[in-house]
Design an enzyme around this catalytic site. Structure first.
Site, short mmCIF file in Angstrom:
data_model
loop_
_atom_site.label_atom_id
_atom_site.label_comp_id
_atom_site.label_asym_id
_atom_site.label_seq_id
_atom_site.Cartn_x
_atom_site.Cartn_y
_atom_site.Cartn_z
N SER A 1 0.84 -1.19 0.00
CA SER A 1 0.00 0.00 0.00
C SER A 1 0.88 1.25 0.00
O SER A 1 1.69 1.44 -0.91
CB SER A 1 -0.96 -0.04 1.19
OG SER A 1 -2.00 0.91 1.03
N ASP B 1 -9.32 -5.93 -4.68
CA ASP B 1 -8.87 -4.84 -3.80
C ASP B 1 -9.92 -3.72 -3.81
O ASP B 1 -10.16 -3.10 -4.85
CB ASP B 1 -7.53 -4.30 -4.29
CG ASP B 1 -6.85 -3.39 -3.29
OD1 ASP B 1 -7.56 -2.61 -2.63
OD2 ASP B 1 -5.62 -3.45 -3.16
N HIS C 1 -7.33 -5.83 0.14
CA HIS C 1 -6.27 -4.88 0.50
C HIS C 1 -5.79 -5.22 1.91
O HIS C 1 -6.20 -4.61 2.90
CB HIS C 1 -6.81 -3.45 0.45
CG HIS C 1 -5.74 -2.40 0.40
ND1 HIS C 1 -5.15 -2.00 -0.78
CD2 HIS C 1 -5.14 -1.69 1.39
CE1 HIS C 1 -4.24 -1.08 -0.52
NE2 HIS C 1 -4.21 -0.87 0.79
#
Length: 290
Positions: free
Chosen positions: A77, A225, A253
């Protein structure tokens, strides 16, 4: 191997199972708490604002503290954007780059986010916004902010549940352990929100073309995601020369699904092993190794 976690998440966001699998594969692993998370110091952002470059400097300081000149870098991320920054600006420190569930470091996701929150159609020329379910979750939190420790823990567990997506099984006990550890270890639970401010601050150094990255790069992205849909990962892979894209079916995610941490570790191990094999082959051809 340096593991760089994402927004508002301490180093334990890299699950023990993932770390152990890397260790079993012969890696030495460093995971660390960003500033404003875990055991690291908290910052008065209003007085001392910081940017992605500062978070990247923290990562190199961690390497320096361990006496490591160069490392395999894996970022998840926001950590993936930090990894891109390092590969672009500090290439001598990066053996390989693995960018997981992230987007191009120079892309401003704010406009797409704002359009979605306003109920407007996505811009066809922009990367897609977060999934409606995630936006609805944020709206609920904004309308009724959690009060007190237990409500905040419950809300954070629910955030991880939404981020996990609806395909892979959500490991709620693992999520709760992570959230409770963050609550117990952090000096100021509100400080982690500073990462959102740093992450959305677009500075000139973030606009360096990703085509300048020379480290062997692997992009790993889940098909489900909800925060950064798959086109974000595809964009990273398209912009970095010779980058490979691995899509993980059902992954959202995060790593909070049974068996997923080991799967991701095996993908990372494969990438770094291939890169090391290629480097050694080149050295042998040049007569520098036997």
């Amino acid at each position: 191997m340096l593991l760089i976690m994402g927004t508002s998440t301490m180093g334990m966001g890299w699950p023990d199972e993932l770390v152990k699998a890397l260790l079993d594969g012969g890696r030495q692993v460093i995971r660390f708490d960003h500033r404003d998370t875990g055991r690291s110091d908290c910052v008065d952002f209003a007085t001392h604002p910081y940017t992605l470059a500062d978070l990247a400097a923290d990562a190199t300081a961690v390497l320096d503290g361990h006496g490591v000149a160069t490392a395999h870098v894996a970022g998840a991320s926001l950590g993936g954007a930090i990894g891109q920054w390092l590969a672009a600006h500090r290439p001598e420190r990066v053996l390989t780059l693995t960018a997981i569930m992230t987007g191009p470091m120079g892309h401003n996701a704010g406009p797409a986010f704002a359009r979605a929150l306003a109920g407007r159609d996505p811009d066809p020329d922009d990367l897609p916004p977060p999934a409606p379910r995630f936006l609805q979750h944020l709206a609920r939190l904004a309308a009724a902010p959690p009060a007190g420790r237990e409500e905040r823990i419950a809300a954070n567990v629910e955030t991880w549940r939404v981020l996990n997506g609806d395909v892979l099984t959500f490991d709620e006990p693992a999520a709760r352990r992570l959230v409770v550890a963050e609550a117990d270890l952090s000096g100021d639970s509100r400080a982690a929100a500073n990462h959102h401010l740093a992450g959305k601050t677009m500075t000139e150094d973030r606009l360096v073309p990703l085509s300048s990255i020379t480290a062997p790069t692997l992009v790993v992205h889940g098909t489900e995601d909800p925060l950064r849909p798959l086109p974000h990962g595809e964009a990273v892979a398209a912009q970095i020369p010779r980058a490979r894209l691995v899509t993980v079916p059902g992954m959202g995610h995060g790593f909070l699904s049974p068996r997923l941490p080991r799967q991701i570790a095996e993908i990372i191990r494969g990438h770094t092993s291939l890169a090391e094999y290629g480097k050694r082959t080149r050295e042998i051809c040049k007569g520098r190794a036997t």
